[in-house]
Motif scaffolding. Sequence first.
Motif: not given
Length: 576
Positions: A396-420
Motif C-alpha cells: 500500500p506504500d507504493v504510489y501509482v501513476v497511470n496514463e494512457g487510454a486503455n491502460a488508464l481506463d482499465l487500471a483504475r478499475n482493477v488496481i485498488d488503492m488503500a492510502v490517500p
Amino acid sequence: MNTAPLMTESVPGTSPVTDGAHVLVDALKLNGVETLYGVVGIPITDVARVAQAQGLRYIGFRHESDAGHAAAAAGFLTKKPGFCLTVSAPGFLNGLVALANATTNCFPMVQISGSSDRHIVDLQRGDYEEMDQLAAAKPFVKAAFRVNRAADIGLAVARAIRTASSGRPGGVYLDIPAAVLGEVIDAGAAAASLRTVVDAAPEQLPPPRAVDRAVALLAAARRPLVVLGKGAAYAQADKTIRNFLESTGLPFLPMSMAKGLLPDTHPQSVASARSMALRDADVVLLVGARLNWLLGHGEPPQFSRDVKFIQVDIDPGELDSNAPIAAPLVGDIGSVIEALAERAQFIDAPAPWREQLAERKARNAESMAKRLAADPRPMRFHGALRAIRDVLRDRPDVYVVNEGANALDLARNVIDMAVPRHRLDSGTWGVMGVGMGYAIAAAVEGSGPVVAIEGDSAFGFSAMELETICRYRLPVVVVVLNNGGVYRGDGHNPASDDPSPTTLMPAARHDRLIEAFGGTGHHVTTPAELGAALTEALASGGPALIDCVIDPADGTESGHLTQLNPAVVGHHPATN
C-alpha cells in the motif's frame, strides 16, 4: 556568477550588495520551498546554481513540460505550491502546458521563467528569445505577475504562493527578466524586502443555514450517494471524511485520484457499481468533485432527471456551472464535512438502497473476476493488470501513476488503492504525457516507491525522463503496456505501406531505453513474468522499466471515450 551568498564590499566603507538571483532564492527559502523542478538555460542557469548552494534541491529535467508536471504533482501531494524553473520563450511555452494543466486540475503551482529585457521586447526589436511571456500566460493561469525590480522579488514570490494556494488552487506565472535577475542591490534593503506568507489558504466555514439545507436533503433521501473527487484527496481532511462516511453509512464513489481516501475494499465503496449508483441516486453530495465531462455534466443519462445535488466547493463560481445545485456548501472541504458530521445522527442510507448496490457490486465483481482470470496468449490488458494488482496488494506504500487510454481506463478499475494521494493520473483534461513528471514528483515528495503504469503511446511523450530518473537514482518502476499502437496496434493503412495513424512499433524494446541510462530493464510476455519482474524491481529500490508485450489487437479506440471521437472516418466502409 558566484553561487555563494553574494555579500561584497567592492569599495571600503560601502554596504554589502546582492543580486536578483540570490534574492529570489532567499525569498523561496524563507517561505519553506525545498525543491525546484526545471530545465536550465539562459537566463536562469545561475538561479539553479544559487539554489543548490543555498540548500534547495534542484531536479533537472530533459523537457520543461515534464518538469512542470512534476511541480504540479508536488503541489497536489504536499498542498503547497510546486515550483518550476524554465528558460525564456520556447522553454516558457513548454512549461506553460503543465501550468495550464495544473490550473485546470486545481493544483497549486508556480512557474518562474526568465525573460528578455522589456525595453527591447516592447518595441519588438528582435531580442534573444523575444516574447511577451506575461501576456501569453494570462489566459491559461490563475494569475500572472512580472517583476521589474529586484527589490520586488520578495513581494512577487509571496503573492504567487498565496494566489496559487488560496481559494481554488491553481497555477501562477512569475516572469523575471534577465536584467532583474542580474540587478545588484543593497543586501540590507533586499533582506528587508522579503516576506513570509502567513496562512496561505485559511479555513472557510460554510454558513449554518447552508449546512441545515444539505442535511435536510440527505436525511430525506431514499438513494443518497457521496462522490469524492481529487479535491477531497487534496484537502488532506482524511479522518474527517472517513468519520462522516462511516457514521452515516452513506455509499461513496471515489473518482480516480480520490481512490484510497478510504480503501477501495471498504464496504461502502460503490466503485464497482458506478453506473448504477450515479444513475439511480436521488441525492448526490459532491465533495471536491465538479460536474464536468467526467461526470456527464450532471445530466441524463449519467444521472436521473430528478436528482438533487449538494456541492462542496470553495469557489462559489463553480456552483450551477452545469446542473442546478439544490444545496450549495461554500467553504473548505475539511470545515464543511466537519459541520455535516456534527449532524450525522440525522443522516442514514436506507437499507433497500444499500442492498441494491451490494447486489450490483457482487454481480460486477464476479464478471470482473472472470475477465481477470482469463490467460490468453498473447497477453491482454486484464492479464497484465491482474499481475500488477497481485503484487501491489501487499504494497500500500507504493504510489501509482497511470496514463494512457486503455491502460488508464482499465487500471483504475482493477488496481485498488488503500492510502490517500497515492494515485496520480491524467486528471481533468485527460492529458497524456504527465506520467514521468508525476512519477518523479511522487518519488521526490512522497514516502514510498512509485509504479508508473503506462500505455506505450502515453509513455512516448515523456520517455526521455528515464534519464532523469536514473540520474537521481529514484525508486521508480515504469511498466509499459505495449500493444504497439495508439489505442491498439493492429491498424491498417489501405493506401500505402506507411503505418496507420494509430500504429506504433510492436517490436519496440522499451526496456533497452532504461538500460542505456544505467537502470534495470525487463521484457515480459506473460502475467507470471510480469509479476516476478515487478516484485524484483520494487525490491531493488532503484530505477527499472518493464516492457510488457500486449496483444496488438487488444484495446478500444479512445479507451472509454469513443463517443468523443468524431466517427466520420472510423465508420467508413473502406476503413473498417
